[in-house]
Design a protein around this motif. Structure first.
Motif, short mmCIF file in Angstrom:
data_model
loop_
_atom_site.label_atom_id
_atom_site.label_comp_id
_atom_site.label_asym_id
_atom_site.label_seq_id
_atom_site.Cartn_x
_atom_site.Cartn_y
_atom_site.Cartn_z
N ASN A 16 7.31 4.93 0.17
CA ASN A 16 7.89 5.47 1.39
C ASN A 16 8.14 4.26 2.30
O ASN A 16 7.19 3.57 2.66
N PRO A 17 9.41 3.90 2.62
CA PRO A 17 10.60 4.76 2.58
C PRO A 17 11.58 4.47 1.45
O PRO A 17 12.56 5.20 1.29
N THR A 18 11.40 3.41 0.67
CA THR A 18 12.49 2.94 -0.20
C THR A 18 12.56 3.64 -1.54
O THR A 18 13.61 3.62 -2.19
N GLY A 19 11.45 4.23 -2.00
CA GLY A 19 11.41 4.80 -3.33
C GLY A 19 11.17 3.77 -4.42
O GLY A 19 11.08 4.13 -5.60
N ARG A 20 11.03 2.50 -4.06
CA ARG A 20 10.87 1.45 -5.06
C ARG A 20 9.44 1.43 -5.61
O ARG A 20 8.49 1.81 -4.94
N THR A 21 9.32 0.91 -6.84
CA THR A 21 8.04 0.75 -7.50
C THR A 21 7.81 -0.72 -7.81
O THR A 21 8.73 -1.41 -8.26
N VAL A 22 6.59 -1.20 -7.57
CA VAL A 22 6.22 -2.56 -7.92
C VAL A 22 5.79 -2.56 -9.39
O VAL A 22 4.92 -1.78 -9.78
N ASP A 23 6.40 -3.42 -10.21
CA ASP A 23 6.08 -3.43 -11.62
C ASP A 23 4.74 -4.12 -11.87
O ASP A 23 4.10 -4.65 -10.96
N ARG A 24 4.32 -4.10 -13.12
CA ARG A 24 2.99 -4.62 -13.47
C ARG A 24 2.87 -6.11 -13.12
O ARG A 24 1.84 -6.56 -12.59
N ALA A 25 3.93 -6.87 -13.40
CA ALA A 25 3.89 -8.30 -13.10
C ALA A 25 3.76 -8.53 -11.59
O ALA A 25 3.02 -9.42 -11.14
N GLY A 26 4.45 -7.71 -10.80
CA GLY A 26 4.35 -7.84 -9.35
C GLY A 26 2.97 -7.51 -8.84
O GLY A 26 2.45 -8.15 -7.92
N ARG A 27 2.34 -6.52 -9.45
CA ARG A 27 0.97 -6.14 -9.05
C ARG A 27 -0.02 -7.26 -9.39
O ARG A 27 -0.92 -7.57 -8.59
N ALA A 28 0.16 -7.85 -10.56
CA ALA A 28 -0.71 -8.95 -10.94
C ALA A 28 -0.50 -10.14 -10.01
O ALA A 28 -1.48 -10.82 -9.62
N ALA A 29 0.75 -10.39 -9.64
CA ALA A 29 1.04 -11.50 -8.72
C ALA A 29 0.42 -11.25 -7.35
O ALA A 29 -0.09 -12.18 -6.70
N LEU A 30 0.44 -10.01 -6.91
CA LEU A 30 -0.17 -9.69 -5.62
C LEU A 30 -1.67 -9.92 -5.67
O LEU A 30 -2.27 -10.45 -4.72
N LEU A 31 -2.31 -9.53 -6.76
CA LEU A 31 -3.75 -9.77 -6.89
C LEU A 31 -4.06 -11.26 -6.81
O LEU A 31 -5.02 -11.67 -6.14
N ALA A 32 -3.24 -12.06 -7.47
CA ALA A 32 -3.46 -13.50 -7.43
C ALA A 32 -3.28 -14.04 -6.02
O ALA A 32 -4.05 -14.89 -5.56
#
Length: 403
Positions: A176-192
């Protein structure tokens, strides 16, 4: 003569929600609304809730249902949620779960927990305006959190600025609001990146169950648990809600986190409202355990068709220069207009000329930019209403563009 009260400085940062104000327009005859991210009430499991409340008020259970309770929340519901979380790759116990009055209360508590005036909160641009409203009271600075935005997944803009970075907030699934999804690589990058900044991650999973196509992506907390093996070692805090699946009116959400975070949130809960409504928690538990998966499967089928109807209508009706997202789930499509078109002006014209409501995009940007954007919600409109509403939007847009 009006008394001039000496309010706290934080009140200057608290503003009315544009969406809550727009909901008042729904009562106008002939008005079509893509404004609120509202579940379709025709899909609420009302009969099951009637049975659940009758059971909660039976002689054997009414004392518990109507009495004060523990701040952590109704234990059978927390046990049920723990089972669901395990299925998402997040094994935990009820001691790792706090029931809140909707996930909105959780965001308020987390803002209070982490933010001192001048601290930095990393948020996506745009982001959920309810999160900004919750955090604003604690006077943070905002910096951009950009993930998979036409750049390598590992490259995340997250400048510390002048204040300590306390957390990164995002809704990784069908945001919310874009409808976009963060992919697995993006989630891993955020954790790092969070490890580098030594900050928390607030994972707002309000729409996680509403996927209509594509493969499931593990929650950020599940990925971190795989790395660290211990919930108490994780910096991710997961916020869930029944508002988009069973009922928003009952105001039942939850937080999953390590013991230290939960213990501090419990103290806030005790000070704020003692505990969430016990009878509502009991009702949610009974309805959920009786058929949550089947109910959500039905929602996916209906909402998925409505998303498809909106995407078809946009392709047919939008003038050149308008772009939109193609969400894999959730409730929203995000439109980016030609720069010369203001979403706020377009709304004014749309209401006056076409009796159509939506949310201008500017409210979702922490810095007040994004004037040439808007959010459309497809969840509470029939396919026929969606086709008609997008046709109306196309007409008013062409007029605004001088076509």
């Amino acid at each position: 003569m009006t008394t001039q009260m000496k309010f706290a400085a934080r009140m200057d940062r608290m503003k009315a929600s544009e969406i809550r104000e727009l909901l008042k327009l729904l009562e106008q005859p002939g008005m079509l609304s893509f404004a609120g991210g509202i579940p379709d009430p025709a899909l609420f499991p009302a009969d099951r809730f009637a049975e659940a409340y009758a059971d909660a008020l039976s002689p054997a259970r009414q004392a518990q249902a109507l009495q004060y309770s523990v701040s952590e929340g109704y234990l059978p519901l927390r046990d049920w949620i723990a089972g669901r979380m395990a299925g998402l790759g997040i094994p935990c116990g009820p001691e790792n779960i706090l029931i809140t009055s909707g996930s909105q209360q959780a965001l308020d508590y987390l803002g209070k927990l982490f933010l001192s005036p001048g601290d930095t909160a990393l948020v996506q641009w745009p982001t959920y305006l309810g999160a900004l409203a919750a955090f604003n009271a604690y006077e943070p600075r905002y910096e951009r959190l950009e993930i998979n935005d036409n750049r390598p997944a590992a490259e995340i803009t997250a400048a510390a600025g002048d204040g300590a970075v306390k957390f990164a907030y995002l809704s990784p699934d069908f945001a919310n609001p874009t409808g976009r999804t963060v992919d697995r690589a993006g989630r891993a990058a955020l954790l790092a990146r969070a490890e580098e900044l030594d900050c928390a991650i607030i994972e707002d999973a309000a729409y996680q169950g509403l996927r209509y196509e594509g493969e499931e992506v593990p929650p950020i907390l599940a990925l971190e648990l795989t790395q660290k093996g211990d919930l108490d070692a994780c910096r991710t805090i997961y916020c869930g809600s029944f508002s988009k699946t069973l009922s928003p009116g009952l105001r039942v959400g939850w937080v999953v986190a390590g013991a230290e975070v939960i213990s501090r949130l419990v103290l806030m809960k005790q000070a704020a409202d003692l505990h969430s409504s016990t009878i509502n928690q009991m009702a949610i538990h009974q309805v959920a355990k009786a058929g949550f998966d089947a109910h959500v499967s039905g929602l996916r089928a209906v909402y998925g068709r409505r998303r498809d109807a909106m995407l078809r209508a946009l392709a047919a009706e939008m003038p050149e220069g308008v772009e939109w997202t193609r969400p894999e789930g959730g409730m929203f499509v995000w439109l980016t207009l030609p720069e010369r078109v203001s979403g706020a002006f377009l709304l004014e014209q749309s209401i006056a000329k076409e009796k159509l409501a939506f949310v201008p995009g500017q409210a979702f940007f922490a810095d007040g930019t994004g004037g040439n954007s808007l959010r459309l919600s497809f969840s509470n409109s029939s396919e026929a209403q969606i086709a008609e509403g997008i046709a109306r939007l196309g007409r008013v847009l062409r007029q605004a563009l001088g076509e």
